[in-house]
Design a protein around this motif. Sequence first.
Motif, PDB file in Angstrom:
ATOM      1  N   TRP A  16       0.843  -1.208   0.000  1.00  0.00           N
ATOM      2  CA  TRP A  16       0.000   0.000   0.000  1.00  0.00           C
ATOM      3  C   TRP A  16       0.876   1.256   0.000  1.00  0.00           C
ATOM      4  O   TRP A  16       0.622   2.203  -0.759  1.00  0.00           O
ATOM      5  CB  TRP A  16      -0.903  -0.053   1.245  1.00  0.00           C
ATOM      6  N   ARG A  20       1.161   4.096  -3.077  1.00  0.00           N
ATOM      7  CA  ARG A  20       0.991   5.544  -2.896  1.00  0.00           C
ATOM      8  C   ARG A  20       2.183   6.314  -3.431  1.00  0.00           C
ATOM      9  O   ARG A  20       2.027   7.277  -4.168  1.00  0.00           O
ATOM     10  CB  ARG A  20       0.879   5.887  -1.410  1.00  0.00           C
ATOM     11  N   VAL A  24       2.081   8.924  -6.609  1.00  0.00           N
ATOM     12  CA  VAL A  24       2.362  10.359  -6.522  1.00  0.00           C
ATOM     13  C   VAL A  24       3.503  10.736  -7.479  1.00  0.00           C
ATOM     14  O   VAL A  24       3.425  11.734  -8.199  1.00  0.00           O
ATOM     15  CB  VAL A  24       2.700  10.752  -5.066  1.00  0.00           C
ATOM     16  N   PHE A  27       2.256  10.805 -11.035  1.00  0.00           N
ATOM     17  CA  PHE A  27       1.379  11.957 -11.280  1.00  0.00           C
ATOM     18  C   PHE A  27       2.201  13.222 -11.528  1.00  0.00           C
ATOM     19  O   PHE A  27       1.898  14.002 -12.435  1.00  0.00           O
ATOM     20  CB  PHE A  27       0.428  12.146 -10.088  1.00  0.00           C
ATOM     21  N   PHE A  28       3.261  13.426 -10.723  1.00  0.00           N
ATOM     22  CA  PHE A  28       4.096  14.616 -10.921  1.00  0.00           C
ATOM     23  C   PHE A  28       4.814  14.555 -12.272  1.00  0.00           C
ATOM     24  O   PHE A  28       4.946  15.571 -12.961  1.00  0.00           O
ATOM     25  CB  PHE A  28       5.100  14.776  -9.768  1.00  0.00           C
ATOM     26  N   LEU A  30       3.637  13.146 -14.885  1.00  0.00           N
ATOM     27  CA  LEU A  30       2.610  13.365 -15.907  1.00  0.00           C
ATOM     28  C   LEU A  30       2.410  14.856 -16.186  1.00  0.00           C
ATOM     29  O   LEU A  30       2.285  15.266 -17.344  1.00  0.00           O
ATOM     30  CB  LEU A  30       1.307  12.707 -15.451  1.00  0.00           C
ATOM     31  N   PHE A  31       2.417  15.686 -15.134  1.00  0.00           N
ATOM     32  CA  PHE A  31       2.319  17.145 -15.316  1.00  0.00           C
ATOM     33  C   PHE A  31       3.438  17.633 -16.234  1.00  0.00           C
ATOM     34  O   PHE A  31       3.207  18.322 -17.229  1.00  0.00           O
ATOM     35  CB  PHE A  31       2.460  17.868 -13.969  1.00  0.00           C
ATOM     36  N   ILE A  70       5.951   2.802 -12.745  1.00  0.00           N
ATOM     37  CA  ILE A  70       4.723   2.525 -13.498  1.00  0.00           C
ATOM     38  C   ILE A  70       4.418   1.028 -13.502  1.00  0.00           C
ATOM     39  O   ILE A  70       3.266   0.623 -13.295  1.00  0.00           O
ATOM     40  CB  ILE A  70       4.836   3.065 -14.940  1.00  0.00           C
ATOM     41  N   HIS A  73       3.113   0.025 -10.075  1.00  0.00           N
ATOM     42  CA  HIS A  73       1.774   0.577  -9.834  1.00  0.00           C
ATOM     43  C   HIS A  73       0.724  -0.165 -10.671  1.00  0.00           C
ATOM     44  O   HIS A  73      -0.377  -0.444 -10.186  1.00  0.00           O
ATOM     45  CB  HIS A  73       1.774   2.077 -10.159  1.00  0.00           C
TER      46      HIS A  73
END
Lengths: 126, 160
Positions: A16, A20, A24, A27-28, A30-31, A70, A73
């Motif tokens: 878990w 997380r 995160v 996601f950063f 990806l921006f 990736i 995840h």
Amino acid sequence: MPAGTLYRGREGMWSWVAHRVTGVLIFFFLFVHVLDTALVRVSPEAYDTVVATYKTPIVALLEYGLVAAILFHALNGLRVIAVDFWIKGARYQKQMLWTVVALWVVLMLGAIYPVLGHAARELFGS
Amino acid sequence: MSTSEKTAAGVGPVEGGAVYTVDNPAPFIEAPRQRTRKTPKSTRGNFELAAWLFMRLSGVVLVVLVLGHLLIQLVLDGGVSKIGFAFVAGRWASPFWQVWDLLMLWLAMLHGANGLRTVINDYAERANTRLWLKGLLYTATVFTILLGTLVIFTFDPNIR
């Protein structure tokens, strides 16, 4: 403390945590990735200049890390879905985690040459 | 219905029957979240359930889209070294890859935004901190989705 009865500190918790942290991080990235791709609307030169940094050996190592995040995840996400929707999912969550880890190791070994090969050629010559 | 003599200590006056009846001689235990006259008619709906389901559905689709994307961009045909404006132009000439990238952009951004929303809710303890972090998150998410969508739809291979 009886062994094996606590969720805390065992495979369930650590997967878990890893889910997380990798989420995160992805996601950063990806921006940044949408922003760098948006440069194709500025000019071919602007895009190619920025993409050139993606081809340097240090960033290639970061790309390998991104692939690692990736892949974990994605595989662990499928495990979470199995835990939620498969009737025996919760019972086999540990076995599924070790399957995820084994698959991840195999895929990461397979990704070494394709992802890091060009960096090695640049550093040590072809 | 009076609540005076039949109400046991700790049992509130909820709508419904008396605390003890002939058919129900045991102490009456209220159901959790029992509706009372003060309960609003509409509750907040099932947003969290929808978000939970979305994470699983989008996750399955993203496994295919993102791993395919990684295979094309980082593994096949020379890996990252082949990527450039010409390579992007070649792929976005096909509606298939435009749809692929558009779907990946929307699903990944919403999946990631919802994940970060959960993380903020878990770790930001002050209500004000949560408000600002989520405001920042939603602003950045909307901006990135709109920017990416605009770039895919308005891409011009003959920009100069």
